[in-house]
Design an enzyme around this catalytic site. Structure first.
Site, PDB file in Angstrom:
ATOM      1  N   TYR A  39       1.077  -1.142  -0.253  1.00 47.56           N
ATOM      2  CA  TYR A  39       0.032   0.004   0.004  1.00 47.56           C
ATOM      3  C   TYR A  39       0.944   1.372  -0.029  1.00 47.56           C
ATOM      4  CZ  TYR A  39      -4.441  -2.221   0.016  1.00 47.56           C
ATOM      5  OH  TYR A  39      -5.577  -3.071  -0.396  1.00 47.56           O
ATOM      6  N   GLN A  90     -15.121   2.311  -7.856  1.00 48.16           N
ATOM      7  CA  GLN A  90     -14.425   1.219  -7.218  1.00 48.16           C
ATOM      8  C   GLN A  90     -13.148   1.708  -6.846  1.00 48.16           C
ATOM      9  OE1 GLN A  90     -15.329  -2.673  -9.205  1.00 48.16           O
ATOM     10  NE2 GLN A  90     -16.235  -1.217 -10.849  1.00 48.16           N
ATOM     11  N   ASN A  91     -12.558   2.698  -7.490  1.00 48.38           N
ATOM     12  CA  ASN A  91     -11.452   3.009  -7.406  1.00 48.38           C
ATOM     13  C   ASN A  91     -11.136   3.618  -5.588  1.00 48.38           C
ATOM     14  OD1 ASN A  91     -11.020   2.139  -9.713  1.00 48.38           O
ATOM     15  ND2 ASN A  91     -10.725   4.388 -10.494  1.00 48.38           N
ATOM     16  N   HIS A 104     -15.120   1.023  -2.743  1.00 51.25           N
ATOM     17  CA  HIS A 104     -14.134   0.243  -1.836  1.00 51.25           C
ATOM     18  C   HIS A 104     -13.020   0.780  -1.167  1.00 51.25           C
ATOM     19  CE1 HIS A 104     -14.598  -3.067  -5.294  1.00 51.25           C
ATOM     20  NE2 HIS A 104     -15.669  -3.075  -4.564  1.00 51.25           N
ATOM     21  N   GLY A 154     -13.901   1.484 -17.573  1.00 52.93           N
ATOM     22  CA  GLY A 154     -12.618   1.093 -16.843  1.00 52.93           C
ATOM     23  C   GLY A 154     -12.724   0.058 -15.870  1.00 52.93           C
ATOM     24  N   SER A 201     -13.393  -4.249 -15.383  1.00 50.93           N
ATOM     25  CA  SER A 201     -13.666  -5.748 -15.774  1.00 50.93           C
ATOM     26  C   SER A 201     -15.058  -6.095 -15.502  1.00 50.93           C
ATOM     27  CB  SER A 201     -12.330  -6.571 -15.404  1.00 50.93           C
ATOM     28  OG  SER A 201     -12.477  -6.750 -14.064  1.00 50.93           O
ATOM     29  N   ASN A 237     -14.532   0.839 -22.778  1.00 49.35           N
ATOM     30  CA  ASN A 237     -13.271  -0.019 -22.488  1.00 49.35           C
ATOM     31  C   ASN A 237     -12.612  -0.451 -23.564  1.00 49.35           C
ATOM     32  OD1 ASN A 237     -11.986  -2.236 -21.179  1.00 49.35           O
ATOM     33  ND2 ASN A 237     -13.152  -2.310 -19.365  1.00 49.35           N
ATOM     34  N   PRO A 238     -11.383  -0.533 -23.615  1.00 50.43           N
ATOM     35  CA  PRO A 238     -10.486  -0.975 -24.926  1.00 50.43           C
ATOM     36  C   PRO A 238     -10.898  -2.407 -25.210  1.00 50.43           C
ATOM     37  CG  PRO A 238      -9.042  -0.152 -23.076  1.00 50.43           C
ATOM     38  CD  PRO A 238     -10.337  -0.203 -22.437  1.00 50.43           C
TER      39      PRO A 238
HETATM   40  C1  BJW Z   1      -9.386   0.930 -19.460  1.00 54.76           C
HETATM   41  C2  BJW Z   1      -7.902   1.524 -19.875  1.00 54.76           C
HETATM   42  C3  BJW Z   1      -8.327   2.822 -20.159  1.00 54.76           C
HETATM   43  C4  BJW Z   1      -7.613  -0.417 -18.977  1.00 54.76           C
HETATM   44  N1  BJW Z   1      -9.491   3.243 -20.411  1.00 54.76           N
HETATM   45  N2  BJW Z   1     -10.593   1.284 -19.512  1.00 54.76           N
HETATM   46  C5  BJW Z   1     -21.029 -13.077  -6.367  1.00 54.76           C
HETATM   47  C6  BJW Z   1     -20.339 -13.835  -7.160  1.00 54.76           C
HETATM   48  C7  BJW Z   1     -18.931 -14.276  -7.346  1.00 54.76           C
HETATM   49  C8  BJW Z   1     -18.274 -13.885  -6.385  1.00 54.76           C
HETATM   50  C9  BJW Z   1     -18.591 -13.061  -5.362  1.00 54.76           C
HETATM   51  C10 BJW Z   1     -20.079 -12.377  -5.265  1.00 54.76           C
HETATM   52  N3  BJW Z   1     -20.297 -11.925  -4.316  1.00 54.76           N
HETATM   53  C11 BJW Z   1     -18.943 -11.740  -3.613  1.00 54.76           C
HETATM   54  C12 BJW Z   1     -18.075 -12.369  -4.231  1.00 54.76           C
HETATM   55  C13 BJW Z   1     -16.592 -12.542  -3.666  1.00 54.76           C
HETATM   56  C14 BJW Z   1     -15.975 -11.302  -4.204  1.00 54.76           C
HETATM   57  C15 BJW Z   1     -15.649 -11.261  -5.795  1.00 54.76           C
HETATM   58  O1  BJW Z   1     -16.463 -10.686  -6.395  1.00 54.76           O
HETATM   59  N4  BJW Z   1     -14.751 -12.045  -6.297  1.00 54.76           N
HETATM   60  C16 BJW Z   1     -14.764 -12.053  -7.917  1.00 54.76           C
HETATM   61  C17 BJW Z   1     -13.155 -11.724  -8.210  1.00 54.76           C
HETATM   62  C18 BJW Z   1     -15.219 -13.561  -8.507  1.00 54.76           C
HETATM   63  N5  BJW Z   1     -16.504  -9.910  -3.651  1.00 54.76           N
HETATM   64  C19 BJW Z   1     -16.314  -9.625  -2.416  1.00 54.76           C
HETATM   65  O2  BJW Z   1     -15.455 -10.580  -1.755  1.00 54.76           O
HETATM   66  C20 BJW Z   1     -16.679  -8.314  -1.999  1.00 54.76           C
HETATM   67  N6  BJW Z   1     -17.131  -8.442  -0.710  1.00 54.76           N
HETATM   68  C21 BJW Z   1     -18.416  -8.888  -0.606  1.00 54.76           C
HETATM   69  O3  BJW Z   1     -18.929  -9.485  -1.677  1.00 54.76           O
HETATM   70  O4  BJW Z   1     -19.031  -9.136   0.726  1.00 54.76           O
HETATM   71  C22 BJW Z   1     -20.156  -9.781   1.132  1.00 54.76           C
HETATM   72  C23 BJW Z   1     -19.596 -11.366   1.222  1.00 54.76           C
HETATM   73  C24 BJW Z   1     -18.907 -11.374   2.268  1.00 54.76           C
HETATM   74  C25 BJW Z   1     -18.282 -12.805   2.706  1.00 54.76           C
HETATM   75  C26 BJW Z   1     -18.833 -13.787   1.906  1.00 54.76           C
HETATM   76  C27 BJW Z   1     -19.621 -13.502   0.749  1.00 54.76           C
HETATM   77  C28 BJW Z   1     -20.035 -12.283   0.429  1.00 54.76           C
HETATM   78  C29 BJW Z   1     -15.436  -7.326  -1.944  1.00 54.76           C
HETATM   79  C30 BJW Z   1     -14.864  -6.882  -2.990  1.00 54.76           C
HETATM   80  C31 BJW Z   1     -13.603  -5.938  -2.621  1.00 54.76           C
HETATM   81  C32 BJW Z   1     -12.592  -5.796  -3.992  1.00 54.76           C
HETATM   82  N7  BJW Z   1     -11.539  -5.273  -3.400  1.00 54.76           N
HETATM   83  C33 BJW Z   1     -10.660  -4.614  -4.360  1.00 54.76           C
HETATM   84  C34 BJW Z   1      -9.365  -4.180  -3.570  1.00 54.76           C
HETATM   85  C35 BJW Z   1      -9.674  -2.723  -2.985  1.00 54.76           C
HETATM   86  C36 BJW Z   1      -8.624  -2.073  -2.258  1.00 54.76           C
HETATM   87  C37 BJW Z   1      -7.547  -1.888  -3.402  1.00 54.76           C
HETATM   88  O5  BJW Z   1      -7.519  -1.208  -4.115  1.00 54.76           O
HETATM   89  O6  BJW Z   1      -6.306  -2.117  -2.426  1.00 54.76           O
HETATM   90  O7  BJW Z   1     -11.164  -3.863  -5.338  1.00 54.76           O
HETATM   91  S1  BJW Z   1     -10.166  -6.151  -5.508  1.00 54.76           S
HETATM   92  C38 BJW Z   1      -9.943  -5.126  -6.942  1.00 54.76           C
HETATM   93  O8  BJW Z   1     -10.824  -5.263  -7.868  1.00 54.76           O
HETATM   94  C39 BJW Z   1     -10.142  -3.606  -6.433  1.00 54.76           C
HETATM   95  C40 BJW Z   1     -11.038  -3.207  -7.463  1.00 54.76           C
HETATM   96  O9  BJW Z   1     -11.974  -1.855  -7.087  1.00 54.76           O
HETATM   97  C41 BJW Z   1     -11.891  -4.307  -8.108  1.00 54.76           C
HETATM   98  C42 BJW Z   1     -12.455  -4.224  -9.458  1.00 54.76           C
HETATM   99  O10 BJW Z   1     -11.358  -4.132 -10.370  1.00 54.76           O
HETATM  100  P1  BJW Z   1     -11.466  -3.118 -11.625  1.00 54.76           P
HETATM  101  O11 BJW Z   1     -11.564  -1.741 -11.192  1.00 54.76           O
HETATM  102  O12 BJW Z   1     -12.621  -3.752 -12.715  1.00 54.76           O
HETATM  103  O13 BJW Z   1     -10.354  -3.433 -12.193  1.00 54.76           O
HETATM  104  P2  BJW Z   1      -9.758  -4.603 -13.355  1.00 54.76           P
HETATM  105  O14 BJW Z   1      -8.179  -4.461 -13.234  1.00 54.76           O
HETATM  106  O15 BJW Z   1     -10.228  -5.767 -13.208  1.00 54.76           O
HETATM  107  O16 BJW Z   1     -10.315  -4.009 -14.695  1.00 54.76           O
HETATM  108  C43 BJW Z   1      -9.703  -2.963 -15.233  1.00 54.76           C
HETATM  109  C44 BJW Z   1     -10.448  -2.496 -16.527  1.00 54.76           C
HETATM  110  O17 BJW Z   1     -10.135  -1.508 -17.161  1.00 54.76           O
HETATM  111  C45 BJW Z   1     -10.172  -3.837 -17.597  1.00 54.76           C
HETATM  112  O18 BJW Z   1     -11.142  -4.064 -18.351  1.00 54.76           O
HETATM  113  C46 BJW Z   1      -9.365  -2.773 -18.672  1.00 54.76           C
HETATM  114  O19 BJW Z   1      -9.634  -3.191 -20.205  1.00 54.76           O
HETATM  115  C47 BJW Z   1      -9.834  -1.554 -18.520  1.00 54.76           C
HETATM  116  N8  BJW Z   1      -8.856  -0.491 -19.036  1.00 54.76           N
HETATM  117  N9  BJW Z   1      -7.020   0.719 -19.551  1.00 54.76           N
HETATM  118  C48 BJW Z   1     -10.382   2.387 -19.857  1.00 54.76           C
HETATM  119  N10 BJW Z   1      -7.353   3.688 -20.413  1.00 54.76           N
END
Ligand code: BJW
Length: 265
Positions: A79, A117-118, A135, A205, A207, A231-232
Site C-alpha cells: 500500500y 470502485q477506485n 471500495h 474502465g 472488468s 473499455n478498450p
Molecule cells: C481501461 C483502460 C483505459 C485499461 N480506459 N479502460 C458473487 C459472485 C461471485 C463472487 C462474489 C460474489 N459476491 C462476492 C463475491 C466474492 C468477491 C468477488 O467478487 N470475487 C470475484 C473476483 C469473483 N467479492 C467480495 O469479496 C466483495 N465483498 C462481498 O461481496 O462481501 C459480501 C460477502 C462477504 C463474505 C462472503 C461472501 C460475500 C468485496 C470485493 C472487494 C474488492 N476489493 C478490491 C481491492 C480494493 C482495495 C485496493 O485497491 O487495494 O477492489 S480487488 C480490486 O478489484 C479492487 C477493484 O476496485 C476491483 C475491481 O477491479 P476493476 O476496477 O474492475 O479493475 P480490473 O483490473 O479488473 O479491470 C480494469 C479494466 O480497465 C479492464 O477491463 C481494462 O480493459 C480496462 N482498461 N486501461 C478504460 N485507459
C-alpha cells in the site's frame, strides 16, 4: 428493455455519437468507474495480463483480512508503494470529463451521480463533488482490532513506520474493502438507488468481475436504463450493454461529453 443497440460494439465515431445522444437525453446519469479510468494517470489496473497488479502480486495475500493478519508489514509495503504512485498521479481527461459533466448536468437542473470502485481519490481531485467510493479510500486508515473504529486520514507518504500504528500503538489497516469483506452499507444502498433511478449508466474502465459492484450496472439495465460501456477490451458486461465503446476513457469520455453537451436540450 430489448437489446436493440447491443450490436453497437466498437470504436467508430458514429457509435460514439449515438451513445452521447442517448446520454444527452438523460435527466439522471449515473457512472460506475474502475481501475482503467486511472490507467492513463499511471496507476496500474488489477487484472491486465502483463501490467495488472494481480499479474505480479497474490490478491489473497494483499487484499484480504487473512493475508493482512498473516503479514501486515508485507501488505503495508504494497500500500505504501501504491500511495506513492497515487500521490504523484494527476487526473486525466477521463476524470476531467466526468467532473465537467456533473457540473453541466447540475447547471441544467439534472442529476449526475458518480460511483467508483477506485480508492485513489482522482475523481475528487478532478472536481467531482459527489463520489460514492465503494471500495474505500487509500488515504484513510482505521484500527484493525477495534470493530467499528473510526477511520481517519493518514497523509504520511512514504510512510515513516511500517506497519503504521495509532496513538495507543494499535495496529492500523487501510480503510479499503478487501475480498470477503462487506462494503459500507450506506454506500451500497446509494449506489443501487442510483442504478434504479438513472436513465443512463456509463460504465468505464472496469472488468465488471468483482461483486457486488458488477451487479450495479446489471441492475440499472434491468430497471430500464441505457447502459454505455467504455473499455478498450470486451468485458463480462459488454453483451448486456446497449453501447460498448472500444477505446480508452481518456480518449472517449471527453468526446462523448462534448457531443452530449452540444446536443442536450
Ligand atoms: C481501461 C483502460 C483505459 C485499461 N480506459 N479502460 C458473487 C459472485 C461471485 C463472487 C462474489 C460474489 N459476491 C462476492 C463475491 C466474492 C468477491 C468477488 O467478487 N470475487 C470475484 C473476483 C469473483 N467479492 C467480495 O469479496 C466483495 N465483498 C462481498 O461481496 O462481501 C459480501 C460477502 C462477504 C463474505 C462472503 C461472501 C460475500 C468485496 C470485493 C472487494 C474488492 N476489493 C478490491 C481491492 C480494493 C482495495 C485496493 O485497491 O487495494 O477492489 S480487488 C480490486 O478489484 C479492487 C477493484 O476496485 C476491483 C475491481 O477491479 P476493476 O476496477 O474492475 O479493475 P480490473 O483490473 O479488473 O479491470 C480494469 C479494466 O480497465 C479492464 O477491463 C481494462 O480493459 C480496462 N482498461 N486501461 C478504460 N485507459
Amino acid at each position: 428493455m430489448d437489446n436493440k443497440h447491443n450490436t453497437n460494439r466498437g470504436s467508430d465515431s458514429a457509435m460514439l455519437k449515438a451513445a452521447a445522444e442517448a446520454a444527452a437525453g438523460a435527466h439522471y446519469i449515473a457512472v460506475m468507474t474502475g481501475a482503467g479510468v486511472s490507467a492513463e494517470s499511471g496507476i496500474p489496473t488489477f487484472r491486465e495480463a502483463q501490467t495488472g497488479l494481480w499479474a505480479k502480486y497474490d490478491p489473497v495475500m494483499l487484499a484480504s483480512y487473512e493475508g493482512f493478519m498473516q503479514d501486515p508489514e508485507n501488505v503495508w509495503r504494497w500500500y505504501d508503494m501504491r500511495r506513492q504512485k497515487v500521490r504523484e498521479a494527476r487526473p486525466n481527461p477521463g476524470h476531467n470529463a466526468f467532473a465537467s459533466w456533473e457540473q453541466e448536468w447540475r447547471r441544467r437542473g439534472r442529476t449526475f451521480q458518480l460511483v467508483t470502485q477506485n480508492i485513489d481519490d482522482l475523481h475528487g481531485l478532478a472536481g467531482s463533488s459527489d463520489v460514492i467510493e465503494l471500495h474505500g479510500n487509500i488515504w484513510m486508515v482505521r484500527s484493525v482490532d477495534t470493530p467499528h473504529s473510526k477511520a481517519f486520514r493518514l497523509d504520511d507518504c512514504p510512510l515513516s513506520e511500517i506497519p503504521p500504528r495509532g496513538k495507543d500503538e494499535e495496529l492500523l489497516r487501510p480503510h479499503v474493502v478487501w475480498f470477503g469483506e462487506m462494503l459500507d452499507e450506506k454506500n451500497l444502498i446509494e449506489a443501487f438507488r442510483a442504478a434504479a433511478e438513472c436513465d443512463v449508466m456509463i460504465v468505464a474502465g472496469t472488468s465488471s468481475l468483482v461483486y457486488p459492484a458488477a451487479a450495479i450496472p446489471i441492475m440499472a439495465k434491468r430497471e430500464g436504463a441505457i447502459v454505455i460501456e467504455v473499455n478498450p477490451e470486451d468485458t463480462s458486461l459488454s453483451a448486456e450493454a446497449d453501447y460498448s465503446l472500444r477505446g480508452t476513457s481518456g480518449e472517449l469520455l471527453p468526446a462523448m461529453y462534448e457531443h452530449a453537451k452540444s446536443v442536450a436540450d
